[in-house]
Design a protein around this motif. Structure first.
Motif, PDB file in Angstrom:
ATOM      1  N   THR A   1      64.208  14.588   7.867  1.00 26.91           N
ATOM      2  CA  THR A   1      63.722  15.935   7.538  1.00 26.91           C
ATOM      3  C   THR A   1      62.271  16.080   7.983  1.00 26.91           C
ATOM      4  O   THR A   1      61.876  17.128   8.510  1.00 26.91           O
ATOM      5  CB  THR A   1      63.858  16.215   6.032  1.00 26.91           C
ATOM      6  OG1 THR A   1      65.225  16.039   5.649  1.00 26.91           O
ATOM      7  CG2 THR A   1      63.396  17.612   5.673  1.00 26.91           C
ATOM      8  N   VAL A   2      61.483  15.025   7.797  1.00 29.84           N
ATOM      9  CA  VAL A   2      60.089  15.042   8.252  1.00 29.84           C
ATOM     10  C   VAL A   2      60.048  15.297   9.751  1.00 29.84           C
ATOM     11  O   VAL A   2      59.292  16.151  10.233  1.00 29.84           O
ATOM     12  CB  VAL A   2      59.372  13.714   7.909  1.00 29.84           C
ATOM     13  CG1 VAL A   2      58.016  13.637   8.610  1.00 29.84           C
ATOM     14  CG2 VAL A   2      59.199  13.572   6.410  1.00 29.84           C
ATOM     15  N   ARG A   3      60.859  14.567  10.508  1.00 27.76           N
ATOM     16  CA  ARG A   3      60.842  14.703  11.968  1.00 27.76           C
ATOM     17  C   ARG A   3      61.287  16.086  12.416  1.00 27.76           C
ATOM     18  O   ARG A   3      60.688  16.682  13.315  1.00 27.76           O
ATOM     19  CB  ARG A   3      61.692  13.601  12.597  1.00 27.76           C
ATOM     20  CG  ARG A   3      61.039  12.215  12.464  1.00 27.76           C
ATOM     21  CD  ARG A   3      61.787  11.157  13.235  1.00 27.76           C
ATOM     22  NE  ARG A   3      63.109  10.873  12.677  1.00 27.76           N
ATOM     23  CZ  ARG A   3      63.352  10.018  11.676  1.00 27.76           C
ATOM     24  NH1 ARG A   3      62.347   9.359  11.127  1.00 27.76           N
ATOM     25  NH2 ARG A   3      64.574   9.825  11.250  1.00 27.76           N
ATOM     26  N   SER A   4      62.317  16.632  11.784  1.00 33.58           N
ATOM     27  CA  SER A   4      62.784  17.964  12.201  1.00 33.58           C
ATOM     28  C   SER A   4      61.773  19.045  11.811  1.00 33.58           C
ATOM     29  O   SER A   4      61.517  19.970  12.581  1.00 33.58           O
ATOM     30  CB  SER A   4      64.167  18.268  11.633  1.00 33.58           C
ATOM     31  OG  SER A   4      64.140  18.337  10.222  1.00 33.58           O
ATOM     32  N   ARG A   5      61.192  18.922  10.614  1.00 33.64           N
ATOM     33  CA  ARG A   5      60.173  19.899  10.207  1.00 33.64           C
ATOM     34  C   ARG A   5      58.926  19.792  11.078  1.00 33.64           C
ATOM     35  O   ARG A   5      58.300  20.803  11.411  1.00 33.64           O
ATOM     36  CB  ARG A   5      59.803  19.700   8.731  1.00 33.64           C
ATOM     37  CG  ARG A   5      60.836  20.299   7.790  1.00 33.64           C
ATOM     38  CD  ARG A   5      60.491  20.120   6.339  1.00 33.64           C
ATOM     39  NE  ARG A   5      59.140  20.521   6.007  1.00 33.64           N
ATOM     40  CZ  ARG A   5      58.561  20.243   4.835  1.00 33.64           C
ATOM     41  NH1 ARG A   5      59.220  19.588   3.896  1.00 33.64           N
ATOM     42  NH2 ARG A   5      57.335  20.643   4.600  1.00 33.64           N
ATOM     43  N   LEU A   6      58.573  18.560  11.470  1.00 30.24           N
ATOM     44  CA  LEU A   6      57.420  18.362  12.339  1.00 30.24           C
ATOM     45  C   LEU A   6      57.657  19.022  13.693  1.00 30.24           C
ATOM     46  O   LEU A   6      56.787  19.700  14.224  1.00 30.24           O
ATOM     47  CB  LEU A   6      57.124  16.872  12.523  1.00 30.24           C
ATOM     48  CG  LEU A   6      55.972  16.532  13.456  1.00 30.24           C
ATOM     49  CD1 LEU A   6      54.659  17.119  12.939  1.00 30.24           C
ATOM     50  CD2 LEU A   6      55.861  15.025  13.623  1.00 30.24           C
ATOM     51  N   SER A   7      58.856  18.842  14.224  1.00 31.51           N
ATOM     52  CA  SER A   7      59.195  19.457  15.502  1.00 31.51           C
ATOM     53  C   SER A   7      59.082  20.981  15.414  1.00 31.51           C
ATOM     54  O   SER A   7      58.487  21.629  16.284  1.00 31.51           O
ATOM     55  CB  SER A   7      60.605  19.048  15.916  1.00 31.51           C
ATOM     56  OG  SER A   7      60.978  19.679  17.109  1.00 31.51           O
ATOM     57  N   ARG A   8      59.620  21.549  14.354  1.00 33.06           N
ATOM     58  CA  ARG A   8      59.564  23.008  14.154  1.00 33.06           C
ATOM     59  C   ARG A   8      58.119  23.474  13.964  1.00 33.06           C
ATOM     60  O   ARG A   8      57.699  24.474  14.553  1.00 33.06           O
ATOM     61  CB  ARG A   8      60.404  23.401  12.946  1.00 33.06           C
ATOM     62  CG  ARG A   8      60.444  24.909  12.715  1.00 33.06           C
ATOM     63  CD  ARG A   8      61.165  25.297  11.455  1.00 33.06           C
ATOM     64  NE  ARG A   8      60.398  24.842  10.304  1.00 33.06           N
ATOM     65  CZ  ARG A   8      60.909  24.336   9.187  1.00 33.06           C
ATOM     66  NH1 ARG A   8      62.206  24.223   9.055  1.00 33.06           N
ATOM     67  NH2 ARG A   8      60.138  23.959   8.202  1.00 33.06           N
ATOM     68  N   ALA A   9      57.348  22.735  13.173  1.00 35.72           N
ATOM     69  CA  ALA A   9      55.957  23.122  12.907  1.00 35.72           C
ATOM     70  C   ALA A   9      55.121  23.068  14.186  1.00 35.72           C
ATOM     71  O   ALA A   9      54.297  23.952  14.433  1.00 35.72           O
ATOM     72  CB  ALA A   9      55.354  22.215  11.836  1.00 35.72           C
ATOM     73  N   LYS A  10      55.328  22.040  15.007  1.00 37.22           N
ATOM     74  CA  LYS A  10      54.579  21.946  16.261  1.00 37.22           C
ATOM     75  C   LYS A  10      54.943  23.082  17.202  1.00 37.22           C
ATOM     76  O   LYS A  10      54.073  23.629  17.885  1.00 37.22           O
ATOM     77  CB  LYS A  10      54.832  20.596  16.930  1.00 37.22           C
ATOM     78  CG  LYS A  10      54.163  19.452  16.207  1.00 37.22           C
ATOM     79  CD  LYS A  10      54.213  18.094  16.876  1.00 37.22           C
ATOM     80  CE  LYS A  10      55.291  17.785  17.804  1.00 37.22           C
ATOM     81  NZ  LYS A  10      55.307  16.395  18.289  1.00 37.22           N
ATOM     82  N   GLU A  11      56.209  23.468  17.223  1.00 36.92           N
ATOM     83  CA  GLU A  11      56.630  24.590  18.067  1.00 36.92           C
ATOM     84  C   GLU A  11      55.979  25.895  17.595  1.00 36.92           C
ATOM     85  O   GLU A  11      55.512  26.700  18.401  1.00 36.92           O
ATOM     86  CB  GLU A  11      58.155  24.710  18.057  1.00 36.92           C
ATOM     87  CG  GLU A  11      58.699  25.700  19.047  1.00 36.92           C
ATOM     88  CD  GLU A  11      58.363  25.338  20.490  1.00 36.92           C
ATOM     89  OE1 GLU A  11      58.120  26.284  21.273  1.00 36.92           O
ATOM     90  OE2 GLU A  11      58.344  24.153  20.845  1.00 36.92           O
ATOM     91  N   GLN A  12      55.941  26.099  16.283  1.00 33.18           N
ATOM     92  CA  GLN A  12      55.285  27.296  15.735  1.00 33.18           C
ATOM     93  C   GLN A  12      53.793  27.286  16.039  1.00 33.18           C
ATOM     94  O   GLN A  12      53.216  28.314  16.410  1.00 33.18           O
ATOM     95  CB  GLN A  12      55.500  27.377  14.222  1.00 33.18           C
ATOM     96  CG  GLN A  12      56.904  27.699  13.815  1.00 33.18           C
ATOM     97  CD  GLN A  12      57.086  27.655  12.301  1.00 33.18           C
ATOM     98  OE1 GLN A  12      56.366  26.957  11.593  1.00 33.18           O
ATOM     99  NE2 GLN A  12      58.059  28.399  11.810  1.00 33.18           N
ATOM    100  N   LEU A  13      53.171  26.127  15.901  1.00 29.40           N
ATOM    101  CA  LEU A  13      51.754  25.989  16.179  1.00 29.40           C
ATOM    102  C   LEU A  13      51.468  26.267  17.648  1.00 29.40           C
ATOM    103  O   LEU A  13      50.548  27.011  17.989  1.00 29.40           O
ATOM    104  CB  LEU A  13      51.307  24.574  15.798  1.00 29.40           C
ATOM    105  CG  LEU A  13      49.843  24.282  15.611  1.00 29.40           C
ATOM    106  CD1 LEU A  13      49.215  25.196  14.577  1.00 29.40           C
ATOM    107  CD2 LEU A  13      49.648  22.822  15.215  1.00 29.40           C
ATOM    108  N   ARG A  14      52.286  25.709  18.510  1.00 30.44           N
ATOM    109  CA  ARG A  14      52.137  25.927  19.955  1.00 30.44           C
ATOM    110  C   ARG A  14      52.271  27.419  20.288  1.00 30.44           C
ATOM    111  O   ARG A  14      51.460  27.979  21.026  1.00 30.44           O
ATOM    112  CB  ARG A  14      53.185  25.122  20.719  1.00 30.44           C
ATOM    113  CG  ARG A  14      53.033  25.172  22.227  1.00 30.44           C
ATOM    114  CD  ARG A  14      54.076  24.299  22.932  1.00 30.44           C
ATOM    115  NE  ARG A  14      53.959  22.888  22.559  1.00 30.44           N
ATOM    116  CZ  ARG A  14      54.862  22.210  21.825  1.00 30.44           C
ATOM    117  NH1 ARG A  14      55.961  22.793  21.409  1.00 30.44           N
ATOM    118  NH2 ARG A  14      54.668  20.944  21.540  1.00 30.44           N
ATOM    119  N   GLY A  15      53.287  28.055  19.730  1.00 28.17           N
ATOM    120  CA  GLY A  15      53.496  29.486  19.969  1.00 28.17           C
ATOM    121  C   GLY A  15      52.335  30.325  19.469  1.00 28.17           C
ATOM    122  O   GLY A  15      51.889  31.258  20.144  1.00 28.17           O
ATOM    123  N   SER A  16      51.818  29.985  18.314  1.00 29.17           N
ATOM    124  CA  SER A  16      50.694  30.719  17.743  1.00 29.17           C
ATOM    125  C   SER A  16      49.453  30.591  18.619  1.00 29.17           C
ATOM    126  O   SER A  16      48.744  31.571  18.869  1.00 29.17           O
ATOM    127  CB  SER A  16      50.401  30.196  16.339  1.00 29.17           C
ATOM    128  OG  SER A  16      49.318  30.871  15.765  1.00 29.17           O
TER     129      SER A  16
END
Length: 100
Positions: free
Chosen positions: A47-62
């Protein structure tokens, strides 16, 4: 001292959901590994790895959106060679006290 990039990252991080921002901070600021973060947050390491992947994608997009907005709203600042003074303007100025 914070440079502009660090401030942009911090601001983008502040716009993430709190849980995702905390995950990013634990991994990148505190240097924890995913299994350590899992223990701290009480969640599964996958769950940590999947949430990290999603968070990095959101951060990158922002950050990409922010850069696009900044580049589209930059103010034109003329270079000295782009500016020409009118012919009647010179560096010699009249002294009003000399006129009588």
């Amino acid at each position: 001292m914070w440079d502009d990039s660090a401030i942009e990252v911090r601001d983008a991080l502040d716009r993430l959901p709190e849980g995702d921002a905390e995950l990013i901070r634990l991994i990148y600021w505190d240097g924890l590994r995913s299994h350590e973060v899992a223990k701290v947050l009480g969640i599964n390491p996958s769950t940590v790895r999947s949430r990290l992947s999603r968070a990095k994608e959101q951060l990158r997009g922002s950050l990409e959106n922010r850069r696009a907005i900044v580049s589209s709203t930059q103010v034109y600042e003329p270079r000295p060679s782009d500016v020409s003074l009118p012919a009647h303007r010179t560096d010699q100025r009249r002294d009003p006290s000399a006129e009588s």
